[in-house]
Design a protein around this motif. Structure first.
Motif, PDB file in Angstrom:
ATOM      1  N   VAL A 132       3.996 -10.398  -2.407  1.00  0.00           N
ATOM      2  CA  VAL A 132       3.705  -9.220  -2.242  1.00  0.00           C
ATOM      3  C   VAL A 132       3.986  -8.459  -0.890  1.00  0.00           C
ATOM      4  CG1 VAL A 132       1.774  -7.688  -2.287  1.00  0.00           C
ATOM      5  CG2 VAL A 132       1.597  -9.448  -3.913  1.00  0.00           C
ATOM      6  N   THR A 133       4.345  -7.365  -1.003  1.00  0.00           N
ATOM      7  CA  THR A 133       4.728  -6.539   0.335  1.00  0.00           C
ATOM      8  C   THR A 133       3.670  -5.365   0.292  1.00  0.00           C
ATOM      9  OG1 THR A 133       6.897  -6.905   0.389  1.00  0.00           O
ATOM     10  CG2 THR A 133       6.166  -4.949   1.488  1.00  0.00           C
ATOM     11  N   ILE A 134       2.889  -5.334   1.715  1.00  0.00           N
ATOM     12  CA  ILE A 134       2.021  -4.191   1.933  1.00  0.00           C
ATOM     13  C   ILE A 134       2.417  -3.242   3.034  1.00  0.00           C
ATOM     14  CG2 ILE A 134      -0.617  -3.766   2.784  1.00  0.00           C
ATOM     15  CD1 ILE A 134      -1.208  -6.511   1.596  1.00  0.00           C
ATOM     16  N   ARG A 135       2.110  -2.076   2.527  1.00  0.00           N
ATOM     17  CA  ARG A 135       2.251  -0.951   3.601  1.00  0.00           C
ATOM     18  C   ARG A 135       1.311  -0.264   3.956  1.00  0.00           C
ATOM     19  NH1 ARG A 135       7.381   2.226   0.577  1.00  0.00           N
ATOM     20  NH2 ARG A 135       9.161   0.417   0.721  1.00  0.00           N
ATOM     21  N   CYS A 136       0.951   0.066   5.205  1.00  0.00           N
ATOM     22  CA  CYS A 136      -0.069   0.528   5.611  1.00  0.00           C
ATOM     23  C   CYS A 136      -0.054   1.628   6.678  1.00  0.00           C
ATOM     24  CB  CYS A 136      -1.240  -0.582   6.082  1.00  0.00           C
ATOM     25  SG  CYS A 136      -0.596  -1.463   7.485  1.00  0.00           S
ATOM     26  N   ARG A 137      -0.817   2.242   7.344  1.00  0.00           N
ATOM     27  CA  ARG A 137      -0.635   2.803   8.601  1.00  0.00           C
ATOM     28  C   ARG A 137      -0.394   2.209   9.661  1.00  0.00           C
ATOM     29  NH1 ARG A 137      -5.671   6.769   9.275  1.00  0.00           N
ATOM     30  NH2 ARG A 137      -6.649   4.662   9.517  1.00  0.00           N
ATOM     31  N   GLN A 138       0.420   2.658  10.383  1.00  0.00           N
ATOM     32  CA  GLN A 138       0.717   1.786  11.755  1.00  0.00           C
ATOM     33  C   GLN A 138      -0.383   1.167  12.506  1.00  0.00           C
ATOM     34  OE1 GLN A 138       3.598   3.621  14.212  1.00  0.00           O
ATOM     35  NE2 GLN A 138       4.098   1.766  15.523  1.00  0.00           N
ATOM     36  N   VAL A 165       2.191 -12.898   1.285  1.00  0.00           N
ATOM     37  CA  VAL A 165       2.046 -11.510   1.761  1.00  0.00           C
ATOM     38  C   VAL A 165       2.723 -11.141   2.994  1.00  0.00           C
ATOM     39  CG1 VAL A 165       0.528  -9.596   1.987  1.00  0.00           C
ATOM     40  CG2 VAL A 165      -0.215 -11.579   0.575  1.00  0.00           C
ATOM     41  N   ARG A 166       3.431 -10.145   2.765  1.00  0.00           N
ATOM     42  CA  ARG A 166       4.157  -9.672   4.010  1.00  0.00           C
ATOM     43  C   ARG A 166       3.624  -8.033   4.317  1.00  0.00           C
ATOM     44  NH1 ARG A 166       8.886  -6.625   5.168  1.00  0.00           N
ATOM     45  NH2 ARG A 166       9.105  -6.168   3.047  1.00  0.00           N
ATOM     46  N   ILE A 167       3.366  -7.645   5.537  1.00  0.00           N
ATOM     47  CA  ILE A 167       3.299  -6.387   5.780  1.00  0.00           C
ATOM     48  C   ILE A 167       4.438  -5.929   6.333  1.00  0.00           C
ATOM     49  CG2 ILE A 167       1.803  -4.989   7.202  1.00  0.00           C
ATOM     50  CD1 ILE A 167      -0.152  -7.139   7.493  1.00  0.00           C
ATOM     51  N   ASP A 168       4.732  -4.672   5.825  1.00  0.00           N
ATOM     52  CA  ASP A 168       6.074  -3.809   6.063  1.00  0.00           C
ATOM     53  C   ASP A 168       6.045  -3.180   7.389  1.00  0.00           C
ATOM     54  OD1 ASP A 168       8.216  -2.439   6.209  1.00  0.00           O
ATOM     55  OD2 ASP A 168       8.261  -1.897   4.010  1.00  0.00           O
ATOM     56  N   GLU A 169       6.542  -3.922   8.357  1.00  0.00           N
ATOM     57  CA  GLU A 169       6.280  -3.000   9.655  1.00  0.00           C
ATOM     58  C   GLU A 169       7.353  -2.276  10.132  1.00  0.00           C
ATOM     59  OE1 GLU A 169       4.433  -4.996  13.048  1.00  0.00           O
ATOM     60  OE2 GLU A 169       3.852  -6.809  11.709  1.00  0.00           O
ATOM     61  N   GLN A 170       8.283  -1.828   9.089  1.00  0.00           N
ATOM     62  CA  GLN A 170       9.445  -1.146   9.458  1.00  0.00           C
ATOM     63  C   GLN A 170       9.118   0.602   8.797  1.00  0.00           C
ATOM     64  OE1 GLN A 170      11.999  -2.010  11.048  1.00  0.00           O
ATOM     65  NE2 GLN A 170      11.015  -4.067  11.291  1.00  0.00           N
ATOM     66  N   LEU A 173       2.983   3.906   6.034  1.00  0.00           N
ATOM     67  CA  LEU A 173       2.384   5.148   5.432  1.00  0.00           C
ATOM     68  C   LEU A 173       2.382   6.416   6.377  1.00  0.00           C
ATOM     69  CD1 LEU A 173      -0.511   3.528   3.565  1.00  0.00           C
ATOM     70  CD2 LEU A 173       1.607   3.807   2.649  1.00  0.00           C
ATOM     71  N   SER A 174       2.402   7.568   5.759  1.00  0.00           N
ATOM     72  CA  SER A 174       2.464   8.693   6.667  1.00  0.00           C
ATOM     73  C   SER A 174       1.078   8.776   7.261  1.00  0.00           C
ATOM     74  CB  SER A 174       2.523   9.928   5.700  1.00  0.00           C
ATOM     75  OG  SER A 174       2.401  11.195   6.244  1.00  0.00           O
ATOM     76  N   SER A 175       1.414   9.461   8.331  1.00  0.00           N
ATOM     77  CA  SER A 175      -0.004   9.664   9.317  1.00  0.00           C
ATOM     78  C   SER A 175      -0.926  10.519   8.610  1.00  0.00           C
ATOM     79  CB  SER A 175       0.308  10.465  10.605  1.00  0.00           C
ATOM     80  OG  SER A 175       1.267  11.363  10.497  1.00  0.00           O
TER      81      SER A 175
END
Length: 226
Positions: A132-138, A165-170, A173-175
């Motif tokens: 699973v890849t997770i995207r979040c706010r920076q 699980v990997r957090i996508d740091e590239q 999510l939009s501010s």
């Protein structure tokens, strides 16, 4: 015995008087009959025209009544549409206010971290994928990582399966997003949106009947509640 000229003239005058009398009586009879027929015909014409006039105004009354009903129906429909629009505007304002208040949730770290744990765990269960890849706010990366570390052991225990699980740091999510996460399977084709905005939209959709009842009362014309 031959009649004298005087007798002849007398008889002629008598005959002429008789003829004139007969003619006069016949003329009076014809005149009386003509008068009677005239009155009968006049009465018939008057009655015919009277019925036509009554029928005309009856038709006009019906048209006016129908026109009034149409106008009343149009006015009622316009009033209903205005009421519905006003209600929709109120609900839109309510949801807009709720969206503005979403940003307050992330300002409380303790409350927000618990919420992230729940949102991430729910995403795990919805995907049921090994990767699973997770995207979040920076600004949420550290809190999301902490939530993931807490959720993974619980998830493994519940589903009896491993998960990476990997957090996508590239790509963050939009501010403009107030908080929450998006989860993807390994190839990115399956997405679970658990941002605060998406959760608000989902809850608003599910609870819309209750929201309407709370704001406007029970609709007497509604036959079904679901």
């Amino acid at each position: 015995m031959a009649l004298s000229d005087a007798d002849v003239q007398k008889q002629i005058k008598h005959m002429m008087a008789f003829i004139e009398q007969e003619a006069s009586e016949k003329a009076e009879e014809i005149e009386a009959k003509a008068e009677e027929e005239f009155n009968i015909e006049k009465g018939r014409l008057v009655q015919t025209q009277r019925l036509k006039i009554m029928e005309y105004y009856a038709k006009k009354d019906k048209q006016i009544d129908q026109h009034k009903k149409i106008q009343m129906s149009n006015l009622l429909n316009q009033a209903r549409l205005k009421v519905l629009k006003t209600r929709d505007d109120m609900i839109s304002d309510l949801l807009s206010e709720a969206r503005q208040r979403l940003s307050e949730i992330a300002k409380d770290p303790e409350r927000y971290s618990v919420l992230l744990e729940g949102l991430i765990m729910q995403g795990f269960y919805q995907l049921l994928e090994p990767k699973v890849t997770i995207r979040c706010r920076q600004q949420d990366v550290s809190m999301v990582q902490a939530a993931v570390d807490k959720d993974i052991p619980v998830y493994k225990e519940m589903v009896k399966s491993n998960i990476v699980v990997r957090i996508d740091e590239q790509r963050f999510l939009s501010s403009d997003i107030s908080g929450g996460v998006e989860l993807y399977n390994d190839n990115g084709k399956i997405k679970v949106s658990n941002t605060l905005e998406s959760r608000l939209e989902l809850i608003a959709h599910q609870m819309m009947p209750e929201i309407r009842v709370e704001l406007f009362g029970v609709n007497p014309n509604r036959r079904f509640l679901d």
